[in-house]
Write a protein that holds these residues in place. Sequence first.
Motif, mmCIF file in Angstrom:
data_model
loop_
_atom_site.group_PDB
_atom_site.id
_atom_site.type_symbol
_atom_site.label_atom_id
_atom_site.label_comp_id
_atom_site.label_asym_id
_atom_site.label_seq_id
_atom_site.Cartn_x
_atom_site.Cartn_y
_atom_site.Cartn_z
ATOM 1 N N ALA A 51 37.316 -18.987 39.601
ATOM 2 C CA ALA A 51 37.535 -19.494 40.955
ATOM 3 C C ALA A 51 37.060 -18.522 42.022
ATOM 4 N N SER A 52 37.019 -17.226 41.679
ATOM 5 C CA SER A 52 36.572 -16.249 42.670
ATOM 6 C C SER A 52 35.091 -16.396 42.999
ATOM 7 N N PHE A 53 34.334 -17.083 42.169
ATOM 8 C CA PHE A 53 32.913 -17.319 42.421
ATOM 9 C C PHE A 53 32.637 -18.745 42.903
ATOM 10 N N ARG A 54 33.678 -19.470 43.297
ATOM 11 C CA ARG A 54 33.517 -20.838 43.766
ATOM 12 C C ARG A 54 34.001 -20.951 45.209
ATOM 13 N N THR A 55 33.493 -21.953 45.882
ATOM 14 C CA THR A 55 33.948 -22.220 47.238
ATOM 15 C C THR A 55 35.278 -22.960 47.200
ATOM 16 N N ASN A 60 38.881 -27.250 45.050
ATOM 17 C CA ASN A 60 39.754 -28.392 45.324
ATOM 18 C C ASN A 60 39.255 -29.676 44.677
ATOM 19 N N ALA A 61 37.946 -29.757 44.446
ATOM 20 C CA ALA A 61 37.379 -30.986 43.901
ATOM 21 C C ALA A 61 37.537 -31.095 42.394
ATOM 22 N N SER A 62 37.528 -29.993 41.667
ATOM 23 C CA SER A 62 37.584 -30.049 40.206
ATOM 24 C C SER A 62 38.229 -28.781 39.674
ATOM 25 N N GLY A 63 38.660 -28.818 38.416
ATOM 26 C CA GLY A 63 39.273 -27.665 37.776
ATOM 27 C C GLY A 63 38.270 -26.565 37.504
ATOM 28 N N TRP A 64 38.790 -25.364 37.268
ATOM 29 C CA TRP A 64 37.900 -24.226 37.070
ATOM 30 C C TRP A 64 37.089 -24.350 35.800
ATOM 31 N N TRP A 65 37.623 -25.079 34.780
ATOM 32 C CA TRP A 65 36.912 -25.202 33.512
ATOM 33 C C TRP A 65 35.644 -26.028 33.636
#
Length: 304
Positions: A51-55, A60-65
Amino acid sequence: MTQAPIAVDLPTQEPAGGRRGKKRRPGSVLHVVLTIIMLMWAVPTLGLFVASFRTAEATNASGWWTAIIPPWEFTFGNYDYVLNRAGFWDSFVNSLFITIPATVLVVMVSAFAAYAFAWMHFPGRNAIFVVVVGLLVVPLQVTLIPVLALFRDASLGGYELNGTIMAVWLAHTGYGLPFAVYLLRNYVGGLPRSLFEAAEIDGAGHATIFFRLVLPMSVPVIASLVIFQFLWVWNDLLVALVYLGPVPANHPLSVTLANLTTNFGGNWQFVTAAAFVSMVVPILVFFALQRYFVRGITGGAVKG
């Protein structure tokens, strides 16, 4: 007339380690269980790292996996915001300036106290040790106001303690001593008595015994204490926020990173990157001393 030889069945001798080899090794099942527990424990950390590399919108739109499946849409924007934030590196230096002396003070004072409680005889030794260990059950929160009032009215050589880094040193030293004395005393008390008796016969005093025998033999438990104290002080937010006050120039990294979010929880995506930035130094300390960790903890837990 010759007699026929009598056949005698001699017991066959088992090869060395034969019976030992027949024992079932329970290690395989234990390793599987430990691996499952380790993976379950690592899942939240892995999710936070991804998640630290995502906006914020992507999280919020999808899970980290879902992010580990191509096409990848990673960004370094969170880390760029955290690392280039005003005051970040000053807070990093403040954390080092707070954590290192607070750790050294606790180790020094508790080492002297542990030797005194374990091998020196003086009136009220056991009663004082019980009082020190009893402080472990005192909640930290109930001491904040009294200690803050003490720092406000006290000064050290004309140097005001309230709102300074020295106040945080003293506070962390006081909060860390009960556990440190308990851990070191149990370990030092389990050292062989014959060594101390031989040193006393040779004319060694308490200072010589402490520095020549106790400290070198207590390296594992001291390393374990350093890990515990360093991690606690480095990740501390409450003590630093209370005793340093609202002055941003003295704030450690934990306070600066906590201020990344707004009052309504905004900018939370930057906290994911900040969490891994703040983990770098504690991880380096742990891996530098981890070979002593288990030996020091088990020795201090069962001896004494």
